[in-house]
Each structure stands twice: as C-alpha cells, then as structure tokens.
Design an enzyme around this catalytic site. Structure first.
Site, mmCIF file in Angstrom:
data_model
loop_
_atom_site.group_PDB
_atom_site.id
_atom_site.type_symbol
_atom_site.label_atom_id
_atom_site.label_comp_id
_atom_site.label_asym_id
_atom_site.label_seq_id
_atom_site.Cartn_x
_atom_site.Cartn_y
_atom_site.Cartn_z
ATOM 1 N N LEU A 145 8.431 0.307 -7.462
ATOM 2 C CA LEU A 145 8.402 0.061 -5.971
ATOM 3 C C LEU A 145 7.180 0.494 -5.488
ATOM 4 O O LEU A 145 6.597 1.319 -6.167
ATOM 5 C CB LEU A 145 9.851 0.848 -5.574
ATOM 6 N N ASP A 146 6.915 -0.050 -4.448
ATOM 7 C CA ASP A 146 5.619 0.523 -3.782
ATOM 8 C C ASP A 146 5.558 2.056 -3.413
ATOM 9 O O ASP A 146 6.904 2.507 -3.298
ATOM 10 C CB ASP A 146 5.435 -0.176 -2.462
ATOM 11 N N LYS A 147 4.728 2.818 -3.326
ATOM 12 C CA LYS A 147 4.393 4.190 -2.973
ATOM 13 C C LYS A 147 5.432 4.441 -1.854
ATOM 14 O O LYS A 147 6.123 5.510 -1.674
ATOM 15 C CB LYS A 147 3.213 4.495 -2.931
ATOM 16 N N THR A 149 7.767 2.745 -0.536
ATOM 17 C CA THR A 149 9.126 2.029 -0.268
ATOM 18 C C THR A 149 10.009 3.121 -0.936
ATOM 19 O O THR A 149 9.780 3.810 -1.977
ATOM 20 C CB THR A 149 9.055 0.970 -1.048
ATOM 21 N N HIS A 262 3.802 -6.735 -2.622
ATOM 22 C CA HIS A 262 3.797 -6.541 -0.766
ATOM 23 C C HIS A 262 4.350 -7.684 -0.269
ATOM 24 O O HIS A 262 4.118 -8.015 0.864
ATOM 25 C CB HIS A 262 2.524 -6.304 -0.438
#
Length: 370
Positions: A145-147, A149, A262
């Site tokens: 998961l993105d930082k 999110t 993204h």
C-alpha cells in the site's frame, strides 16, 4: 580564598539540581565534574524546550487543528519498531494459521529507503513474536500500500503462502475496495475509468516524475482521433461510485481492476477532475505544491489555505476479499474502518458514512479506527 570562590558556584549547582527534582550536590569536587555539567545543561535545555512547546499550544481552534494534523503526520516515523508492532497488534483485523491482516496506519511506508526512519517491514519480526511467541519467524508481506494510504494489509506466516497470495493479487483474483474523499463530485456518479497510465518527467520549476494518463483517443479540431499508445503505458481500469456527496466534495468507493502505481489517485485527479483530499502530488500536474482547496472546503475544515499542506491523504483500503487458499474453505472478507482523521473530515465536510447494508459487508470482519 578558595572558600569565597566555591560558595557562589555551589549555590548555582544546588539551585540547578533542585529544579531537576534531585538531591543537591554538596561538594565542590562534584560540582566541577564536566560530565555532570554537560548532562545537566542538556536537561535544562530539554526542560526549557518542553515549556516552550507547552506555551505554544494555540488557543485558536484553527491553529490547534493544524498543529494536531502536523503532529499526526510525523509521530509514527519517530517511534521504535516495538512500539509500532504493539500498535499494529492492538488493531488486528484477522489472524489464522496462514495469515495475519493488519490495519495499516497513515504515513508509514511498507519498505525502507532513502530518508525512511521506520517502515512496516521493520515491525514484522517483533509483531510475529508478539502474536506467536519468541521463536516465531518474521511475517512476510503479501502486497503493498502507498505510504499515505491506510487500511487492509495482508501478511503471511510462511513464504510459500505469501507467494500464493501475491499470485492471487497478480492474476486479479483479489477484490479490493477503497474509500476516498474527493474535492468536487465525479460525473457521472458511477462508472469505469479505462485509461492507460504512464510515468513521465514533469518539466517545471522542480523537475520530478509523476504517473499520468496516456489515453488512446483525444480531441483534435472537434473530432475524436486515435493516439498512438506509448509502449511504456500500462492498462489501468478503475470502477467507481459516489456513496455520498455535497456541492464541493464526495465520498467515493473505488474498485481497482488493475494494480498500477498510484492508479486511483491519477484516475480521480486527471481522469475525473476530482483529486483525493490531501493529495499534494496529483492535484496539479505542473508543480509540486500543497493542494489548492476551494473556499467552501477550507471553511468547513476550518483551515487557511496556507495550512493545507498538513492535510493527510484521504484514501483508505476499506475492504478486501481473498479467495480461499485451500479447497473447502470460504473466501475471506476483510473490512477495516477508516482512521479517525478520515471520519473527522467526513463530519466536517457534511458527508455521511454509508450504512453497512449499502457497503454489503454485514458479516465482514471489522477493525477499530486508528
């Protein structure tokens, strides 16, 4: 002569020690020890800084909110991996003999890298020991998961199981649902964004790389013309629906069919012209600058535009359905409630959380908000 010199010095040290709540030093020899002097000076500086911080708590509710957001975005990067592991263990979403599912906090990268002081990977050996005893092997990451999110994140006890889950993600057998608070309201209120994505360098004041759209068609003198697709463009498909909206913002449910970097942020911002609240990277193509918020949103959030940079990304992985890993087992439906700041922003913006019936997760596993 020695007595007259030592008396004021002793008085100084005595007072200094008393301010620290310790027994006063009573000898000139103790007073002149350089290590004690250095230590005391550091303590006095720390105490002064603490008093300064206490004094600087603003009375203005707007400034207080800004300070709260700023502290929130920085605090997790400063804790020890043991503290992070304990926090993760308190908010477990699911645990069985194969998997551990956590509610990923905001602001933590999954992997280490330049400038990263703490990441999820750092906490996995400690988390495993907390859940399985001191002889436990570290847990394995199954996806990313993105930082910025938050939400459902799957870990595995064994490397083989981790590979099995990774393959399910790769072959798009895992159903993922996200919630996003958006600036403006997507039109139409439900649909599919099917536009390839490519990474490009932005030629602005600050040269940087961003993911962006690489459409197959464009308008040329009022006619739709097919564009030659770049070899580097990746197919990206996102299903979406508006769950609730006001004139200036919306709560949107997103279901990524593909898993491009993204993807959700790019499709919302550049595809639907509705960037995610707190997305300071994809709200403007040409520059890297804090998101420009509408007067209506600023008023509801009780923030001046100059403080918009402190607003965190409002993108949450709320639900994940994992196919059964073994024959005869049921699919695993996992649900994470959004973090407190997300819920707080919903209330401020006048957006309502959907009912459980609407989200179709009556029997799902729930985790507490962070």
């Amino acid at each position: 002569g020695g007595g007259t010199e030592e008396t004021p010095r002793n008085e100084f040290w005595k007072k200094a020690e008393e301010t620290q709540g310790r027994a006063p030093l009573c000898s000139a020899a103790a007073a002149s020890r350089p290590l004690d002097a250095q230590r005391l000076a550091e303590r006095l500086r720390a105490q002064k800084q603490e008093q300064k911080t206490k004094k600087s708590v603003p009375t203005n509710p707007v400034q207080r909110r800004v300070q709260e957001l700023l502290r929130f975005t920085e605090q997790l990067q400063r804790v020890h991996p043991n503290v992070l592991a304990k926090a993760l263990s308190r908010g477990l979403v699911h645990q069985d003999k194969d998997l551990v599912v956590i509610n990923k906090p905001y602001g933590l990268p999954v992997h280490g890298g330049p400038g990263v002081r703490l990441c999820i990977s750092d906490a996995l050996p400690v988390l495993a020991k907390m859940l399985h005893g001191h002889k436990a092997e570290p847990l394995h990451l199954c996806h990313r998961l993105d930082k910025e999110t938050t939400g459902v994140m799957v870990l595995a006890w064994e490397k083989e199981v981790a590979h099995q889950v990774q393959e399910l993600f790769r072959t798009r057998q895992v159903t993922k649902k996200y919630w996003a608070i958006t600036m403006r309201v997507p039109v139409p209120s439900a649909g599919v964004v099917d536009i390839p994505i490519i990474e490009k360098e932005v030629q602005g004041q600050e040269r940087h790389h961003k993911m962006t759209l690489s459409p197959s068609y464009c308008m040329d003198n009022g006619k739709i013309v097919r564009v030659r697709t770049s070899r580097n463009a990746q197919l990206a498909v996102t299903q979406y629906r508006v769950l609730n909206s006001t004139l200036s913002s919306a709560l949107v449910e997103l279901q990524p069919i593909t898993g491009i970097k993204h993807q959700l942020r790019v499709h919302l911002s550049f595809g639907l012209d509705c960037p995610v609240l707190g997305d300071h990277k994809y709200s403007d193509w040409n520059r890297l600058a804090p998101q420009k918020l509408s007067a209506c949103i600023l008023k509801k959030m009780e923030l001046p535009q100059s403080k918009a940079r402190h607003i965190p990304l409002h993108l949450h992985a709320c639900q994940l359905t994992l196919p059964a890993l073994q024959p005869g087992k049921e699919d695993l439906n996992l649900v994470c409630k959004p973090p407190r700041y997300f819920v707080h922003s919903l209330h401020r913006l006048g957006l309502k959380m959907p009912s459980r019936d609407q989200n179709g997760d009556e029997e799902a596993t729930h985790s507490g908000a962070q």
